[in-house]
Enzyme design. Structure first.
Site: not given
Ligand code: ADP
Ligand code: MG
Ligand code: MG
Length: 935
Positions: A32, A101, A110, A112, A336, A455, A563, A619, A760, A779, A781-784, A846, A866
């Site tokens: 981020k 953040r 989501g 942390m 991202r 099988h 076969r 074969r 094989e 070739s 025959g890696t199974n056997d 094979c 191959y």
């Molecule tokens: P996560 O990693 O869970 O997506 P973020 O750090 O992206 O958390 O924050 C979640 C949301 O909080 C962002 O999508 C945005 O909508 C809001 N947010 C974060 N920083 C700001 C900011 N400087 N101004 C306004 N909204 C913010």
């Molecule tokens: Mg065989």
């Molecule tokens: Mg975010």
């Protein structure tokens, strides 16, 4: 700004088109933080701020305290930000508000925590209201209390929900004030301390809380399942707030530059007016589709499009972005690389290459073989319900199947109907070669016993059908036509649904969501590129003309294993082969063989016709003869029945002979018994018939103007003398045939053919040099070879393999992924010796490993010509072969800069330029070169 100080510092600033960090600093700044710095440098609208590096987090987590110099850096960064924003943290009028953040170097969406609106307190709330209006200020304060309370003080979220429920609804302002009060009380009550009114204390505690969120349960769990390291730590970005909760001209949104489930090139986004932060994701209010934004705020919409296209072009990958609109002004808050479905990965990679955004090499590297597997397998559609499986087994072959239960192969054929119009699931204790016709009629198999290489599993993967094996608690009763699965009893004809990707069995008829088939145009294109840049060719194993058809459709460059005996199992042939085995005199045997010849010849002709100009490896007969006969128990029972009815003397006699022959042929260890080349040495007449059938077929299609390239392969050789003996027999048979008069009307017609061996048996690998001098190709025959090198029986090994894998005695199932150290080193030295002894020799693989990506990488390293896999595995194998070639080929450009947001396949190097060995057809970016022009 001075970047030289990097290394000793903890904080990197960004604001007003300048930034101390950039997009390449993900390790330090987190994904981020790095993206915010990069977007700032690009001149995009990003609120100013600074990022505290992951090093500070690691220091904190190890020492339990902030690094000593951080305090001073933080003060100075804050001072800078106050100047930039012309606002003060804790100011009485229009105070500076901050978001705090989290952001690790690997994206953990989501997992942390983030705290918004840091800096509000009881004294500056009125000063904040001046900025917009009172409701906005109170709403922001309420949000701060709730986020601070839950993230920093760990008060459960539902406690806040409860606290706000009790609030009276007389007017928005009054109820907001009440909510704030009750949140403050809740905080004081739960944490024993009042909410900190000092904005700097708020900030400091928020930073610590974000550091600590690295170790919350969610984040730990996420890292466990995604196998990401535990010690990275998170960065913390402190950023000036922008407000989506100013009113109707404001709002917050999230989006993707392309559709994340289909990959279609169309911005896919959602927007929520008068909202802040996670309101969208939380799903409390339904966001509007982005088309609505286009209508209500066309200027903002256009700007969003321009900005996000720029982002995609800059990062050269699909972006997942977050934005906020404050009084009609757009701000970007994050970008991202987008997580997307396998289908979307495929489509976006191909389309971006065609747009010239990325190279074809990169497009290939962005799709994994397991993505293709996902794209190609149909899936059960559960709708929105949570279904309980009634049994669980090994996911032996991916995909899904929904069909009616049949308990025997014959019933499967019967229930399926003449044109296989009814989908059938064959449920057996286990399957064997006798069940092939039933397996052919069924759409999926479920067995009580057997592992991932049993099988049923091998056949299923070959046929591209779904299969679950080793599902405990399944008891079939073929006589009663019933099967007990756990507590359920199903009758033949009842519906059953299999999820072959997870091994779960469901009762009833679930619907199937069709996958994009082999005809997906993006898949076709990607695989065309893959084949064009592969140094290792991919062939297919095909036992029947239908298999060959599929192989050819998927652009196999040859057939690496046919076969022949699988052709015998068909009902109309089994009788011939049985009478051959049961023949009491040489003359009777000759007669039986003579009746088999045209049948085989016709099959081979079909194979050659589907593979014009491409090598077809046939074969010679391999399995022990008893496999074509009934079991001793069955033969005994049939005889007893006949005697009981007692009239048909001739039939009784025939059954007595059959039983006797079954007993004669019985071996205590048939897999190591009279089979493979041994069979041909003991019964040369079988070989003569097969060789004649192969060459006659080749001559016949040649007469039609089709070039056939037959390769005759001798199975299970152990010593060079066997090879010499059989090669002489084959060549003599060919010479005789070519000398025959009036063969297809012309005298003395000839056709080129090659003779090779299947390696094989470990002894053959050890003597590969001697053997190589006698043959045109070999070739593996890696199974056997795996079975015999380990001394593990392929059919029973699952009983201990599971334990071995659990205990870590084996890292992976050697029947799935080649064992590099043992079996692999045998192959390695055999390849080296063979090439030294016979530089012209062609070497292939094979066996099931030819379709396994990790194994393909290994074989390619050994320089085999191959790999051959089942037709259903061709797309995955072609892509793996391309990946390996790209990784191994020396690249032209020395300076390789990895584009941002692009994760490389392990060990792969990446370049805009193509590896020099790659054929020129691949270099030209002319899209007109169709897939067929390669052949
Ligand atoms: P996560 O990693 O869970 O997506 P973020 O750090 O992206 O958390 O924050 C979640 C949301 O909080 C962002 O999508 C945005 O909508 C809001 N947010 C974060 N920083 C700001 C900011 N400087 N101004 C306004 N909204 C913010
Ligand atoms: Mg065989
Ligand atoms: Mg975010």
């Amino acid at each position: 700004m001075d970047r030289k100080r990097a290394g000793s510092r903890y904080i990197y600033r960004f604001g007003h088109a300048q930034a101390e960090g950039d997009g390449s600093m993900g390790e330090e700044l987190g994904g981020k933080g790095a993206s915010l710095a990069e977007m700032t440098r690009l001149g995009l609208p990003v609120p100013a701020g600074f990022t505290i590096s992951t090093r500070a987090c690691r220091f904190y987590l190890e020492q339990g305290a902030m690094p000593p110099s951080l305090e001073e850096e933080l003060e100075s960064a804050l001072g800078w930000l106050e100047l930039e924003q012309a606002q003060r943290l804790g100011g009485e009028r229009d105070p500076l508000l901050l978001s705090v953040r989290s952001g690790a170097s690997i994206s953990m969406p989501g997992m942390m925590d983030t705290i918004l609106n840091v800096g509000i307190n009881d004294t500056n709330i009125d000063g904040l209201a001046v900025k917009q209006n009172v409701t906005f200020a109170l709403d922001s304060y309420r949000r701060l209390l709730q986020m601070f309370g839950s993230v920093v003080l760990q008060i459960p979220k539902h406690a806040f929900d409860q606290a706000s429920e009790g609030v009276s609804r007389d007017g928005e302002e009054a109820s907001l004030r009440q909510t704030i009060l009750s949140f403050q009380q809740l905080i004081e009550h739960r944490s024993g301390k009042p909410f900190p009114m000092d904005p700097r204390a708020q900030l400091r505690q928020a930073v610590v809380a974000v550091f600590e969120s690295w170790n919350n349960d969610r984040a730990r769990h996420y890292r466990r399942i995604h196998r990401t390291p535990e010690n990275g730590g998170t960065a913390v970005t402190v950023q000036a707030m922008v407000f989506g909760n100013y009113g109707v001209n404001s709002g917050t949104g999230v989006g993707f530059t392309r559709n994340p489930s289909t990959g279609e090139k169309a911005m896919f986004a959602e927007f929520l007016a008068n909202a802040q932060g996670e309101d969208i994701v939380a799903g409390i209010r339904t966001p509007m589709p982005i088309a609505e934004l286009e209508r209500t705020m066309p200027r903002v919409y256009r700007k969003l499009r321009t900005v996000t296209s720029r982002l995609e072009a800059h990062y050269r990958d699909v972006q997942d972005f977050e934005f906020t609109v404050q009084n009609g002004e757009l701000f970007l808050l994050q970008t991202r690389a987008a997580k997307r479905s396998a289908l979307a990965k495929l489509r976006s990679a191909v389309e971006m290459a065609e747009e010239g955004l990325i190279s074809r090499t990169e497009a290939l590297l962005r799709v994994t073989p397991s993505d293709l597997e996902e794209v190609l397998s149909p899936q059960l559609d559960f709708g929105n319900v949570e279904l309980q499986p009634i049994a669980k087994g090994l996911p032996a072959s991916p995909g899904s199947a929904v069909g009616q239960v049949a308990l025997t192969a014959d019933r499967a054929v019967e229930l399926a109907g003449k044109h296989k119009q009814s989908p059938i699931i064959l449920v057996r204790q286990e399957t064997n070669a006798d069940d092939i016709h039933g397996m052919d009629a069924a759409v999926g198999f479920l067995t009580a016993h057997g592992g991932a290489t049993s099988h049923a599993a091998v056949v299923a993967r070959g046929m591209g059908k779904c299969c679950i094996t080793g599902a405990g608690g399944i008891v079939t009763d073929e006589v009663a036509g019933e099967v007990r699965i756990g507590e359920h009893t199903l009758k033949e004809g009842d519906w059953l649904s299999l999820d072959g990707s997870t091994g779960r069995v469901f009762p009833g008829q679930l619907t199937l969501r069709p996958s994009e088939s082999f005809d997906n145009p993006f898949l076709t294109k990607l695989l065309y590129w893959a084949r064009a840049c592969s140094l290792t060719a991919v062939w297919a194993n095909a036992d029947t003309p239908q298999d060959a058809e599929r192989a050819s459709h998927a652009s196999a460059m040859g057939i690496g294993l046919c076969r022949t005996e699988h052709m015998f199992f068909a009902k109309d042939r089994l009788a011939h082969i049985r009478s051959m085995i049961l023949a009491s005199s040489p003359a009777a045997r000759e007669r039986a063989l003579a009746s088999l010849l045209p049948v085989q010849q016709a099959d081979f002709e079909e194979l050659f016709r589907t593979m014009p100009g491409l090598p077809v490896t046939i074969r010679l007969i391999d399995p022990p003869l008893h496999e074509f006969l009934p079991t001793e128990v069955a033969a005994r029972e049939e005889l007893a029945q006949a005697r009981l009815q007692g009239t048909d003397v001739e039939n009784i006699q025939r059954l007595e002979e059959l039983l006797l022959r079954v007993q004669q042929l019985s071996e205590s260890n048939p897999m190591m018994g009279l089979r493979g080349c041994r069979l041909g040495i003991v019964h040369p007449e079988i070989i003569v018939m097969q060789v004649r059938a192969i060459l006659r077929a080749a001559l016949r299609v040649k007469a039609e103007g089709i070039l056939a390239l037959p390769e005759i392969m001798v199975p299970l050789v152990a010593c060079v003398e066997e090879v010499r003996f059989l090669r002489k027999l084959i060549d003599a048979t060919a010479a005789n045939l070519f000398a025959e008069e009036d063969l297809f009307g012309q005298e003395g017609r000839r056709i080129g053919y090659r003779v090779g061996v299947m390696i094989e048996v470990p002894r053959a690998a050890a003597c590969a040099d001697e053997i190589a001098r006698e043959v045109d190709f070999m070739s593996f025959g890696t199974n056997d070879l795996t079975q015999l090198t380990f001394g593990f029986s392929r059919d029973d090994a699952h009983k201990y393999l599971d334990t071995y894998l659990e205990l870590g005695i084996l890292k992976h199932n050697p029947f799935v992924t080649i064992d590099r150290e043992g079996v692999g080193s045998l192959i390695r030295s055999a390849v080296r010796k063979a090439r030294e002894a016979n530089p012209d020799i062609k070497i292939g693989i094979c066996g099931e490993h030819g379709g396994d990506p990790a194994s393909i990488a290994f074989f390619a390293e050994l320089g085999v010509d191959y790999v051959s896999c089942s037709p259903a595995r061709l797309p995955m194998a072609q892509l793996s072969a391309a990946h390996t070639s790209i990784a191994r080929a020396p690249v032209k450009s020395q300076q390789e800069k990895v584009p941002h947001g692009l994760r490389l396949v392990e060990g792969a190097s990446l370049s805009h330029d193509l590896p020099s060995q790659i054929p020129s057809v691949f270099r030209s970016s002319s899209p007109s070169a169709g897939p067929t022009s390669l052949a």
